[in-house]
Design an enzyme around this catalytic site. Structure first.
Site, PDB file in Angstrom:
ATOM      1  N   SER A 142     -32.160  41.568 -14.317  1.00 14.54           N
ATOM      2  CA  SER A 142     -32.817  40.373 -14.857  1.00 14.54           C
ATOM      3  C   SER A 142     -34.316  40.647 -14.866  1.00 14.54           C
ATOM      4  O   SER A 142     -34.784  41.556 -14.160  1.00 14.54           O
ATOM      5  CB  SER A 142     -32.526  39.182 -13.924  1.00 14.54           C
ATOM      6  OG  SER A 142     -33.369  38.081 -14.202  1.00 14.54           O
ATOM      7  N   TYR A 155     -31.558  35.153  -5.635  1.00 12.70           N
ATOM      8  CA  TYR A 155     -31.353  35.791  -6.945  1.00 12.70           C
ATOM      9  C   TYR A 155     -32.356  36.927  -7.139  1.00 12.70           C
ATOM     10  O   TYR A 155     -32.006  38.040  -7.523  1.00 12.70           O
ATOM     11  CB  TYR A 155     -31.499  34.730  -8.035  1.00 12.70           C
ATOM     12  CG  TYR A 155     -31.102  35.187  -9.426  1.00 12.70           C
ATOM     13  CD1 TYR A 155     -29.765  35.218  -9.812  1.00 12.70           C
ATOM     14  CD2 TYR A 155     -32.064  35.549 -10.362  1.00 12.70           C
ATOM     15  CE1 TYR A 155     -29.397  35.611 -11.098  1.00 12.70           C
ATOM     16  CE2 TYR A 155     -31.714  35.943 -11.649  1.00 12.70           C
ATOM     17  CZ  TYR A 155     -30.380  35.972 -12.005  1.00 12.70           C
ATOM     18  OH  TYR A 155     -30.020  36.365 -13.282  1.00 12.70           O
TER      19      TYR A 155
HETATM   20  P1  NAD Z   1     -22.162  33.422 -17.070  1.00 12.57           P
HETATM   21  O1  NAD Z   1     -22.199  32.392 -15.997  1.00 12.57           O
HETATM   22  O2  NAD Z   1     -21.740  33.022 -18.434  1.00 12.57           O
HETATM   23  O3  NAD Z   1     -21.282  34.675 -16.614  1.00 12.57           O
HETATM   24  C1  NAD Z   1     -21.136  35.065 -15.280  1.00 12.57           C
HETATM   25  C2  NAD Z   1     -19.882  35.911 -15.150  1.00 12.57           C
HETATM   26  O4  NAD Z   1     -19.756  36.331 -13.783  1.00 12.57           O
HETATM   27  C3  NAD Z   1     -18.602  35.176 -15.522  1.00 12.57           C
HETATM   28  O5  NAD Z   1     -17.800  35.961 -16.340  1.00 12.57           O
HETATM   29  C4  NAD Z   1     -17.898  34.942 -14.178  1.00 12.57           C
HETATM   30  O6  NAD Z   1     -16.475  34.992 -14.280  1.00 12.57           O
HETATM   31  C5  NAD Z   1     -18.413  36.112 -13.355  1.00 12.57           C
HETATM   32  N1  NAD Z   1     -18.388  35.785 -11.925  1.00 12.57           N
HETATM   33  C6  NAD Z   1     -19.107  34.811 -11.288  1.00 12.57           C
HETATM   34  N2  NAD Z   1     -18.756  34.769  -9.992  1.00 12.57           N
HETATM   35  C7  NAD Z   1     -17.818  35.734  -9.800  1.00 12.57           C
HETATM   36  C8  NAD Z   1     -17.053  36.166  -8.679  1.00 12.57           C
HETATM   37  N3  NAD Z   1     -17.190  35.596  -7.474  1.00 12.57           N
HETATM   38  N4  NAD Z   1     -16.178  37.175  -8.848  1.00 12.57           N
HETATM   39  C9  NAD Z   1     -16.016  37.737 -10.059  1.00 12.57           C
HETATM   40  N5  NAD Z   1     -16.705  37.380 -11.167  1.00 12.57           N
HETATM   41  C10 NAD Z   1     -17.581  36.384 -11.034  1.00 12.57           C
HETATM   42  O7  NAD Z   1     -23.660  33.985 -17.121  1.00 12.57           O
HETATM   43  P2  NAD Z   1     -24.356  35.197 -17.897  1.00 12.57           P
HETATM   44  O8  NAD Z   1     -25.684  34.734 -18.299  1.00 12.57           O
HETATM   45  O9  NAD Z   1     -23.456  35.788 -18.922  1.00 12.57           O
HETATM   46  O10 NAD Z   1     -24.565  36.216 -16.677  1.00 12.57           O
HETATM   47  C11 NAD Z   1     -24.222  37.587 -16.740  1.00 12.57           C
HETATM   48  C12 NAD Z   1     -25.267  38.389 -15.972  1.00 12.57           C
HETATM   49  O11 NAD Z   1     -26.511  38.316 -16.662  1.00 12.57           O
HETATM   50  C13 NAD Z   1     -25.526  37.886 -14.549  1.00 12.57           C
HETATM   51  O12 NAD Z   1     -25.633  38.987 -13.664  1.00 12.57           O
HETATM   52  C14 NAD Z   1     -26.878  37.194 -14.671  1.00 12.57           C
HETATM   53  O13 NAD Z   1     -27.583  37.194 -13.462  1.00 12.57           O
HETATM   54  C15 NAD Z   1     -27.534  38.049 -15.731  1.00 12.57           C
HETATM   55  N6  NAD Z   1     -28.676  37.421 -16.398  1.00 12.57           N
HETATM   56  C16 NAD Z   1     -28.512  36.320 -17.198  1.00 12.57           C
HETATM   57  C17 NAD Z   1     -29.625  35.738 -17.810  1.00 12.57           C
HETATM   58  C18 NAD Z   1     -29.515  34.550 -18.723  1.00 12.57           C
HETATM   59  O14 NAD Z   1     -30.565  33.985 -19.094  1.00 12.57           O
HETATM   60  N7  NAD Z   1     -28.332  34.134 -19.130  1.00 12.57           N
HETATM   61  C19 NAD Z   1     -30.886  36.300 -17.600  1.00 12.57           C
HETATM   62  C20 NAD Z   1     -31.024  37.404 -16.775  1.00 12.57           C
HETATM   63  C21 NAD Z   1     -29.903  37.961 -16.188  1.00 12.57           C
END
Ligand code: NAD
Length: 266
Positions: A142, A155
Site C-alpha cells: 500500500s 495497517y
Molecule cells: P477487499 O476487502 O475487497 O478484499 C480483501 C480480500 O482479503 C478479500 O478477498 C477477503 O476474502 C480477503 N481476506 C480478508 N480477511 C481474510 C482472512 N482472514 N483470511 C483469508 N482471506 C481474507 O479489499 P481490497 O482493496 O481488494 O484489498 C486487497 C489488498 O489491497 C489488501 O491487502 C489491501 O490492504 C490492499 N490495498 C487496498 C487499497 C484500496 O484502496 N482498496 C489501497 C492500498 C492497498
C-alpha cells in the site's frame, strides 16, 4: 503476454484487487488458485468468471489467513493441485482508530493477515519456484508501506513490514533461474485509493460529514492525499501485476511500486 501453462495463487481473489489481478492472469491463460473468505456461491461465481476470462482451470481455497498455519497449509494444498509459478499475497484487512483506542487483538489480527501470512506463503512457495527457475511473488502492500497516515498504526506497521520483508526475499532469491527461465522476483505493488470494499467504512465515515453524499466523501478523501484526484480501478493494479510476470521483468526485483496518483511524490 502469455501465461499459458502457468498457475497463479492469488490470496483474497474472490473480490476487489485480488479478483482483478486474477482476471488479468486468467486473460493471459494462467490457471488460478482462487482464495478468500467466501461462501460457496461467491467462490463458484469467482471461479466461473475467471474461466470465462480465459483460465483453463480455477479452483477455490478457503483458508483463513488469520492463522499462520492455515497460510502455510494454503500453499501446500495449492501445490498438491499444481506447481505454483506466481504467488500474489493480496488478502488484507484494515481498521482505523487512534493508537490509544486500537484493541490489541485488532493490531495482532491485522499483522497476522497482512504480514505473517505473506511470510508463511513465501516460505513454502519460493524454494519450489527457485527449483523451477521461474517465479513471481507480488505482495500487495500500500502507499501505507511507504508513508504513514493517522489512525492506521497496525495497517501501516503491516505494510511497512511487507515492503521490508519482500526486499529480503528478493535478495535471497536474486540468483535463482536465468534470463531465459525468467528468474525469481519478489516485488510489492503499493496502491493508493482504489475503489473496493475495504474503503467503505472510511467512505461512510466521511459521507456522514457531507449529509450522506458518497461522491462528495470520495472527492474529499482524494483531495487530501491523491494529487490526481482520480481513484484507481482495481483492474489497473491487475495490469501492472500481469506485466511483472513477464520474462522481460526478470531484473525488476525488490521494488515497491506505487500506483497512487502521486500520493508518495509529495
Ligand atoms: P477487499 O476487502 O475487497 O478484499 C480483501 C480480500 O482479503 C478479500 O478477498 C477477503 O476474502 C480477503 N481476506 C480478508 N480477511 C481474510 C482472512 N482472514 N483470511 C483469508 N482471506 C481474507 O479489499 P481490497 O482493496 O481488494 O484489498 C486487497 C489488498 O489491497 C489488501 O491487502 C489491501 O490492504 C490492499 N490495498 C487496498 C487499497 C484500496 O484502496 N482498496 C489501497 C492500498 C492497498
Amino acid at each position: 503476454m502469455d501465461l499459458s501453462g502457468k498457475t497463479a495463487l492469488v490470496t483474497g481473489s474472490v473480490q476487489g484487487i485480488g479478483f482483478e489481478i486474477a482476471r488479468a492472469f486468467a486473460g493471459a491463460g494462467a490457471a488460478i488458485a482462487v482464495h478468500g473468505l467466501a461462501d460457496a456461491v461467491q467462490a463458484e461465481a469467482a471461479c466461473a468468471e475467471l474461466i470465462a476470462a480465459g483460465a483453463p482451470e480455477a479452483k477455490f481455497f478457503g483458508h483463513d489467513l488469520s492463522d499462520p498455519a492455515a497460510a502455510s497449509a494454503l500453499v501446500g494444498a495449492a501445490l498438491e493441485w499444481r506447481a505454483i509459478d506466481i504467488l500474489v499475497n493480496n488478502a488484507g484487512i484494515q481498521h482505523t482508530a487512534p493508537i490509544a483506542e486500537m484493541p490489541l487483538e485488532t493490531f495482532q489480527k491485522i499483522l497476522s493477515i497482512n504480514l505473517t501470512a505473506a511470510f508463511a506463503t513465501m516460505q513454502v512457495a519460493l524454494p519450489k519456484m527457485a527449483e523451477r527457475g521461474y517465479g513471481r511473488v507480488i505482495n500487495i502492500a500500500s502507499v501505507h508501506g511507504l508513508v504513514a497516515s493517522l489512525h492506521k498504526a497496525p495497517y501501516v506497521a503491516s505494510k511497512f513490514g511487507l515492503v521490508g520483508m519482500s526486499r529480503v526475499a528478493a535478495l535471497e532469491y536474486a540468483t535463482a533461474g536465468s534470463r531465459e527461465s525468467g528468474g525469481v522476483t519478489v516485488n510489492c505493488i503499493c496502491p493508493g485509493w482504489t475503489e473496493t470494499a475495504i474503503l467503505e467504512p472510511q467512505i461512510s465515515a466521511r459521507a456522514a460529514l457531507h449529509d450522506g453524499d458518497r461522491a462528495a466523501a470520495i472527492t474529499d478523501l482524494l483531495s487530501e492525499k491523491q494529487p490526481t484526484r482520480r481513484i484507481s480501478d482495481a483492474g489497473e493494479v491487475g495490469a501492472l501485476a500481469l506485466w511483472l510476470c513477464s520474462p522481460i521483468a526478470h531484473n525488476l526485483t525488490g521494488t515497491a511500486i506505487p500506483v497512487d496518483g502521486g500520493w508518495t511524490a509529495q
